[in-house]
Motif scaffolding. Sequence first.
Motif, PDB file in Angstrom:
ATOM      1  N   ASP A  45     -28.455 -26.323  19.394  1.00  0.00           N
ATOM      2  CA  ASP A  45     -27.547 -25.160  19.013  1.00  0.00           C
ATOM      3  C   ASP A  45     -27.807 -23.775  19.680  1.00  0.00           C
ATOM      4  O   ASP A  45     -29.163 -23.532  19.595  1.00  0.00           O
ATOM      5  CB  ASP A  45     -27.457 -24.789  17.299  1.00  0.00           C
ATOM      6  CG  ASP A  45     -26.376 -24.112  16.900  1.00  0.00           C
ATOM      7  OD1 ASP A  45     -25.881 -23.250  17.350  1.00  0.00           O
ATOM      8  OD2 ASP A  45     -25.682 -24.809  15.794  1.00  0.00           O
ATOM      9  N   GLN A  46     -26.801 -23.285  20.482  1.00  0.00           N
ATOM     10  CA  GLN A  46     -27.331 -21.949  21.215  1.00  0.00           C
ATOM     11  C   GLN A  46     -28.198 -22.164  22.470  1.00  0.00           C
ATOM     12  O   GLN A  46     -28.826 -21.261  23.012  1.00  0.00           O
ATOM     13  CB  GLN A  46     -27.854 -20.970  20.336  1.00  0.00           C
ATOM     14  CG  GLN A  46     -27.493 -19.463  21.103  1.00  0.00           C
ATOM     15  CD  GLN A  46     -28.099 -18.282  20.261  1.00  0.00           C
ATOM     16  OE1 GLN A  46     -28.826 -17.518  20.931  1.00  0.00           O
ATOM     17  NE2 GLN A  46     -27.704 -18.076  19.040  1.00  0.00           N
ATOM     18  N   THR A 101     -20.418 -22.359  17.033  1.00  0.00           N
ATOM     19  CA  THR A 101     -20.732 -23.501  16.772  1.00  0.00           C
ATOM     20  C   THR A 101     -19.707 -24.614  16.689  1.00  0.00           C
ATOM     21  O   THR A 101     -19.876 -25.921  17.019  1.00  0.00           O
ATOM     22  CB  THR A 101     -21.570 -23.406  15.583  1.00  0.00           C
ATOM     23  OG1 THR A 101     -22.670 -22.672  16.030  1.00  0.00           O
ATOM     24  CG2 THR A 101     -22.304 -24.972  15.147  1.00  0.00           C
ATOM     25  N   LYS A 150     -27.269 -28.038  10.218  1.00  0.00           N
ATOM     26  CA  LYS A 150     -25.806 -27.210   9.860  1.00  0.00           C
ATOM     27  C   LYS A 150     -24.681 -28.078   9.610  1.00  0.00           C
ATOM     28  O   LYS A 150     -24.468 -29.423  10.135  1.00  0.00           O
ATOM     29  CB  LYS A 150     -25.278 -26.305  11.091  1.00  0.00           C
ATOM     30  CG  LYS A 150     -25.899 -25.466  11.308  1.00  0.00           C
ATOM     31  CD  LYS A 150     -25.177 -24.394  12.305  1.00  0.00           C
ATOM     32  CE  LYS A 150     -26.134 -23.256  12.842  1.00  0.00           C
ATOM     33  NZ  LYS A 150     -25.278 -22.501  13.847  1.00  0.00           N
ATOM     34  N   ASP A 171     -30.690 -21.672  17.435  1.00  0.00           N
ATOM     35  CA  ASP A 171     -29.485 -20.799  17.139  1.00  0.00           C
ATOM     36  C   ASP A 171     -30.224 -19.688  16.299  1.00  0.00           C
ATOM     37  O   ASP A 171     -29.614 -18.509  16.315  1.00  0.00           O
ATOM     38  CB  ASP A 171     -28.485 -21.730  16.557  1.00  0.00           C
ATOM     39  CG  ASP A 171     -27.110 -20.739  16.417  1.00  0.00           C
ATOM     40  OD1 ASP A 171     -26.677 -20.076  17.214  1.00  0.00           O
ATOM     41  OD2 ASP A 171     -26.720 -20.501  15.022  1.00  0.00           O
ATOM     42  N   ASP A 196     -23.688 -26.617  22.002  1.00  0.00           N
ATOM     43  CA  ASP A 196     -22.500 -26.186  21.209  1.00  0.00           C
ATOM     44  C   ASP A 196     -21.983 -25.030  21.948  1.00  0.00           C
ATOM     45  O   ASP A 196     -20.829 -24.527  22.023  1.00  0.00           O
ATOM     46  CB  ASP A 196     -22.452 -26.076  19.837  1.00  0.00           C
ATOM     47  CG  ASP A 196     -23.481 -24.951  19.420  1.00  0.00           C
ATOM     48  OD1 ASP A 196     -24.373 -24.701  20.121  1.00  0.00           O
ATOM     49  OD2 ASP A 196     -23.628 -24.818  18.245  1.00  0.00           O
ATOM     50  N   HIS A 197     -22.922 -24.068  22.769  1.00  0.00           N
ATOM     51  CA  HIS A 197     -22.517 -22.646  23.393  1.00  0.00           C
ATOM     52  C   HIS A 197     -23.920 -22.068  23.821  1.00  0.00           C
ATOM     53  O   HIS A 197     -24.865 -22.748  23.597  1.00  0.00           O
ATOM     54  CB  HIS A 197     -22.045 -21.572  22.273  1.00  0.00           C
ATOM     55  CG  HIS A 197     -22.709 -21.570  21.191  1.00  0.00           C
ATOM     56  ND1 HIS A 197     -23.846 -20.851  20.972  1.00  0.00           N
ATOM     57  CD2 HIS A 197     -22.529 -22.017  19.816  1.00  0.00           C
ATOM     58  CE1 HIS A 197     -24.224 -20.872  19.740  1.00  0.00           C
ATOM     59  NE2 HIS A 197     -23.389 -21.723  18.807  1.00  0.00           N
ATOM     60  N   HIS A 218     -23.192 -14.644  20.065  1.00  0.00           N
ATOM     61  CA  HIS A 218     -22.557 -15.608  21.098  1.00  0.00           C
ATOM     62  C   HIS A 218     -21.168 -15.555  20.840  1.00  0.00           C
ATOM     63  O   HIS A 218     -20.770 -14.768  19.618  1.00  0.00           O
ATOM     64  CB  HIS A 218     -23.014 -16.956  21.126  1.00  0.00           C
ATOM     65  CG  HIS A 218     -23.250 -17.655  19.917  1.00  0.00           C
ATOM     66  ND1 HIS A 218     -21.987 -18.331  19.404  1.00  0.00           N
ATOM     67  CD2 HIS A 218     -24.281 -17.717  18.792  1.00  0.00           C
ATOM     68  CE1 HIS A 218     -22.457 -18.972  18.229  1.00  0.00           C
ATOM     69  NE2 HIS A 218     -23.603 -18.504  17.921  1.00  0.00           N
TER      70      HIS A 218
HETATM   71 ZN    ZN Z   1     -23.917 -22.753  17.300  1.00  0.00          ZN
END
Ligand code: ZN
Length: 541
Positions: free
Chosen positions: A35-36, A74, A157, A289, A334-335, A481
């Motif tokens: 994540d991130q 996300t 998550k 993240d 995811d980003h 983000h």
């Molecule tokens: Zn995320």
Amino acid sequence: MRRCGLIGLLLLATSAPGMATAPVQPTLVVALAVDQYSADLFSEYRSLYRHGLARLASGAVFPRGYQSHAGTETCPGHSTILTGAHPARTGIVANEWYEPSRLPAQNGQAMVARYCATTIDASGARVLSPEALLVPTLGDRLRAADARSRSVAISGKDRSAIMLGGKNASVTLWMDWQAGFTTYPAVKLGDGMARRVAEVNAEVKRIYVSGQRQPKLPEQCAARAQPIALTPEVSVGELHPTAAKAKRWRATPAFDALTLRMALAAVDELQLGKGPAVDLLAVSFAATDYVGHYFGTQGAEMCAQQLALDATIGRLLSHLDRAGISYVVTLTADHGGLDIPERNRPRGVPTAQRADPELSPGRVGAAVAKELNLTGSVLLDSELANDVYLAPSVEGWQRAVVLEAVRRKYQQHPQVAKVFTRNELLAVEPPGGPPDEWTLLERAKESFNPQRSGDLVVILKPYVTLYGKPENPDRDYVASHGSPWDYDRRVPILFWWRGIVPFEQPAAVETVDIAPTLADLIGFKVGPHEMDGQVLQVGQR
Ligand code: ZN
């Protein structure tokens, strides 16, 4: 063409030098999301990796992958990875959107906020569910084709596990940061798995109560430890040895380590990769993240997290090796993410700043209502993201007038780059060609779903951070983000299996290419146009 037959056969028989080789028929597909994990983090830390990330970076490497849509959050990001579809098609346009209320009981409201990974149960309560995801994941497809395939999705998550698992996963597990791993109420885990979940959850509860210490700062990270004061009370940049309590323990490497423990339990208890059909294991690691959100991306905190993540992923791969499983693994994010403006400004980005609170839909809606002599707000209130919704109380001919007034109000603000209307988004064709060349409108188009997206899409200028200065340092995020700018869209895309002929491809590819590529690697047929992505040739058959 006719004369090429024999030469073609000869070429097939003697794989040409430098040509990638396909994996021995894999029995397990491992899809990892961090994540991130921006392409920028991958590039910054690549030379420091020694374990799992080093191995993945020695396979097929696409350092410029794209979560190509505009709403880089996300839930949308995870929805693209195993469906091969953009958010416009997965329906997951944001972490949360407004949609028409389905129950009269919802306080008479015509439009209600919907969290991406929920549905409404028979009693009218919001419960976690993959219902909003409009397309199947690769795991769903494998299980529909052969019921003996198992598909497992695990994350720190809920939304990440649910979007990777899809509607027909064998096991979907996510972590409640207070209580531990959990799944849908109707699902009963097998005894072995239930016992392993209970063991991990005892640890989660212990950490929640007593806090989790940050690791000792690795030597390689020492030079990155420089304090940046955000307020007189809050500074970031150094790794504080004090225990992270309550929600903040998610920003320690322990969060990923426990996610890994759950993944290893699933491998062992379900004997993934040992069955008669191909299995899929999707794991999303979320600590990166939280480190980004609480501390920014360029401090000692992120350095320590990156080295811990490398070791965590290394332990996963070693475990699969020891179990003798033939697997292919992919990793993406995811980003991406953006560092805090207070550190960006002195480091070459003088325009970096925090978003003006006046840009929130609540405040803009109230200001426009005042201008037009209307009561209340003309916009549905929400945190500022890309989508802005007119309030349902604005009716008939007023809607066009109000929409134009809101559009103008946003467009006049110095922090706003562009405002698109729903009609502009409906009219534009979905983009083709490399995602690094798409216009802003084209990026927004791939985040646009007519049933769920807003009446306006507001795009802030680059390097405008959505969050303000932290008022409550125990809770508040300092970095963000979610924008359509490349620091939020660019993510690494990696593939690895034992025997892969390594290569690096600097051209832009997309995360929607991952699912078709994995399907191709295991010889699984997907019909034309069922996915948005294309097969990346990472290993010739
Ligand atoms: Zn995320």
